[in-house]
Write an enzyme that holds these catalytic residues in place. Structure first.
Site, PDB file in Angstrom:
ATOM      1  N   ARG A   1     -25.599 -32.709 -61.227  1.00 52.96           N
ATOM      2  CA  ARG A   1     -24.504 -33.680 -61.245  1.00 52.96           C
ATOM      3  C   ARG A   1     -25.043 -35.073 -61.559  1.00 52.96           C
ATOM      4  O   ARG A   1     -24.412 -35.863 -62.266  1.00 52.96           O
ATOM      5  CB  ARG A   1     -23.772 -33.699 -59.888  1.00 52.96           C
ATOM      6  CG  ARG A   1     -22.524 -34.611 -59.890  1.00 52.96           C
ATOM      7  CD  ARG A   1     -21.924 -34.782 -58.500  1.00 52.96           C
ATOM      8  NE  ARG A   1     -22.763 -35.592 -57.632  1.00 52.96           N
ATOM      9  CZ  ARG A   1     -23.389 -35.155 -56.551  1.00 52.96           C
ATOM     10  NH1 ARG A   1     -23.283 -33.881 -56.180  1.00 52.96           N
ATOM     11  NH2 ARG A   1     -24.129 -35.967 -55.820  1.00 52.96           N
TER      12      ARG A   1
ATOM     13  N   TYR B   1      -1.590 -44.605 -74.782  1.00 54.61           N
ATOM     14  CA  TYR B   1      -1.554 -43.170 -74.524  1.00 54.61           C
ATOM     15  C   TYR B   1      -0.879 -42.916 -73.178  1.00 54.61           C
ATOM     16  O   TYR B   1      -1.149 -43.595 -72.186  1.00 54.61           O
ATOM     17  CB  TYR B   1      -2.974 -42.611 -74.551  1.00 54.61           C
ATOM     18  CG  TYR B   1      -3.101 -41.223 -73.987  1.00 54.61           C
ATOM     19  CD1 TYR B   1      -2.322 -40.172 -74.472  1.00 54.61           C
ATOM     20  CD2 TYR B   1      -3.988 -40.950 -72.949  1.00 54.61           C
ATOM     21  CE1 TYR B   1      -2.427 -38.891 -73.946  1.00 54.61           C
ATOM     22  CE2 TYR B   1      -4.107 -39.677 -72.423  1.00 54.61           C
ATOM     23  CZ  TYR B   1      -3.313 -38.652 -72.914  1.00 54.61           C
ATOM     24  OH  TYR B   1      -3.405 -37.400 -72.390  1.00 54.61           O
TER      25      TYR B   1
ATOM     26  N   ASP C   1     -10.388 -48.161 -76.555  1.00 52.65           N
ATOM     27  CA  ASP C   1     -10.310 -46.712 -76.697  1.00 52.65           C
ATOM     28  C   ASP C   1     -10.406 -46.422 -78.191  1.00 52.65           C
ATOM     29  O   ASP C   1      -9.478 -46.688 -78.952  1.00 52.65           O
ATOM     30  CB  ASP C   1      -8.986 -46.213 -76.111  1.00 52.65           C
ATOM     31  CG  ASP C   1      -8.860 -44.695 -76.150  1.00 52.65           C
ATOM     32  OD1 ASP C   1      -9.545 -44.059 -76.981  1.00 52.65           O
ATOM     33  OD2 ASP C   1      -8.062 -44.145 -75.373  1.00 52.65           O
TER      34      ASP C   1
ATOM     35  N   LYS D   1     -11.614 -34.956 -78.897  1.00 56.81           N
ATOM     36  CA  LYS D   1     -10.919 -35.144 -80.157  1.00 56.81           C
ATOM     37  C   LYS D   1     -11.903 -35.112 -81.335  1.00 56.81           C
ATOM     38  O   LYS D   1     -12.515 -34.094 -81.597  1.00 56.81           O
ATOM     39  CB  LYS D   1     -10.114 -36.443 -80.096  1.00 56.81           C
ATOM     40  CG  LYS D   1      -9.270 -36.611 -78.824  1.00 56.81           C
ATOM     41  CD  LYS D   1      -8.325 -35.464 -78.553  1.00 56.81           C
ATOM     42  CE  LYS D   1      -7.284 -35.753 -77.476  1.00 56.81           C
ATOM     43  NZ  LYS D   1      -7.797 -36.008 -76.128  1.00 56.81           N
TER      44      LYS D   1
END
Length: 385
Positions: free
Chosen positions: A55, A108, A180, A205
């Protein structure tokens, strides 16, 4: 070769090579997928190359983080389990109760939902402003504004913000600018070179590019921000698995050639739709009629694979178009090699209903893939009737 060896390299060379040297033991050209959850220590606290628990750090993830930083022209990268995890990390690192941020008036839906439904209850205030209007953003600033949140192009109305101008506005008030960059990708636009403090990606994406992996990333040149991102990345634990990191790295290697094809196809589709009787408006930064065309031309390499259309027939016509395509797949998300079509008001932006960010019901968003353009045009023509 070290990453510094690629400082002056071209984009595709960085995309393919930055972040990883061939394994000295085996000569493996691709980064290995390190699935170990923990790492042996040479005595108590004697970590090998800084790795102790997956992690906290993983070699496959480290390669991805270095690679994304390089192609964004930044110094530091952090990878996350999703774009929303990266969004959450940014907000929690920069903001404290009583702070204020400015967001786009067509952001978004997931970003808006997180800010409006979660952070608002933690005492974080927000205002909306059109990123295409620097004066509107300046007017939205307050003494307690700590963050200006920008998408450019925006999702789904494809408005364009002047990143350099918005960076100046944020910095004049002592705020940070986060961009973004998901719609553009680092190949088309590098916000840090234009003054942004933070660049955010849903790597699901264009960076992944094949609709087979979910992830997010943050890039910055600010060492303090980088440390803060790392603290939450480890402390909250929203990290990508090694296979996710490997798939994203694999996608990045072909980003440049994919973005060229995405842009080629989108430009031709925009030209086709402009002349169609069923279409009332085509929204694409590559069109000279787009109000942000000149700014996009200045700060982007090309205009990308995303476009939106509004239909004369309203919401019913929009839904019919979404249901009528055969090559374009009706699905959320974007940026994959396959073409997707969606109705934002009922899908990705349903959370904005009734707000200042509500999306027009007659709007259809297209993520133009890399299929043969003749097939894409024929599909839209038959679906529009």
């Amino acid at each position: 070769m070290s990453d510094s060896a690629f400082d002056n390299a071209g984009f595709s060379t960085k995309a393919i090579h930055a972040g990883y040297d061939p394994d000295p033991q085996t000569g493996a050209v691709n980064v290995p997928i390190y699935t170990s959850s923990t790492f042996m220590q040479d005595g108590v606290g004697g970590m090998r190359n800084g790795y102790e628990y997956a992690r906290t750090g993983n070699p496959t993830r480290a390669a991805l983080e270095a690679n994304i930083a390089a192609i964004e022209a930044g110094q530091f990268g952090r990878a996350f389990s999703s774009g929303m995890a990266a969004t959450d990390c940014t907000l929690r690192t920069v903001l404290r109760p009583g702070d204020h941020l400015v967001i786009p008036n067509d952001a978004y839906g997931g970003t808006f939902r997180l800010i409006d439904k979660v952070f608002k209850h933690w005492g974080i205030e927000h205002s909306v402003a059109a990123v295409s209007d620097p004066d509107a953003v300046r007017a939205a600033m307050r003494p307690n504004t700590k963050l200006v949140w920008v998408e450019t192009p925006t999702n789904p109305l494809l408005n364009i913000g002047d990143i350099a101008a918005l960076a100046d506005i944020a910095h004049e008030s002592g705020a940070k600018l986060v961009v973004d960059n998901t719609f553009a990708s680092p190949y088309l636009q590098q916000p840090i070179t234009l003054g942004a403090d933070i660049v955010l990606h849903s790597t699901t994406k264009y960076l992944g590019g094949h609709s087979d992996v979910v992830g997010g990333a943050l890039v910055t040149n600010d060492e303090e921000l980088h440390a803060g991102f790392g603290f939450l990345q480890n402390g909250a634990g929203a990290v990508p698995g090694p296979m996710d990191c490997y798939l994203t790295l694999r996608g990045i290697k072909t980003l440049a050639i994919r973005m060229e094809r995405h842009s080629d196809n989108a430009e031709k589709i925009a030209d086709f739709l402009v002349g169609h009787s069923a279409v009332s408006q085509v929204i694409y930064p590559g069109l000279e009629s787009h109000p942000g065309h000149k700014v996009a031309e200045k700060q982007m390499r090309r205009f990308g694979g995303m476009l939106s259309v509004r239909l004369h027939g309203g919401a019913d016509a929009a839904r019919e178009l979404c249901a009528g395509t055969k090559v374009f797949t009706l699905a959320e998300s974007l940026g994959g090699v396959e073409s997707l079509i969606e109705h934002p008001a009922a899908m990705t932006h349903a959370s904005t209903e009734g707000s200042e960010l509500e999306v027009p019901a007659d709007l259809v968003r297209l993520s133009v893939g890399i299929e043969d353009i003749e097939d894409l045009l024929a599909d839209l023509e038959q679906a529009l009737g």
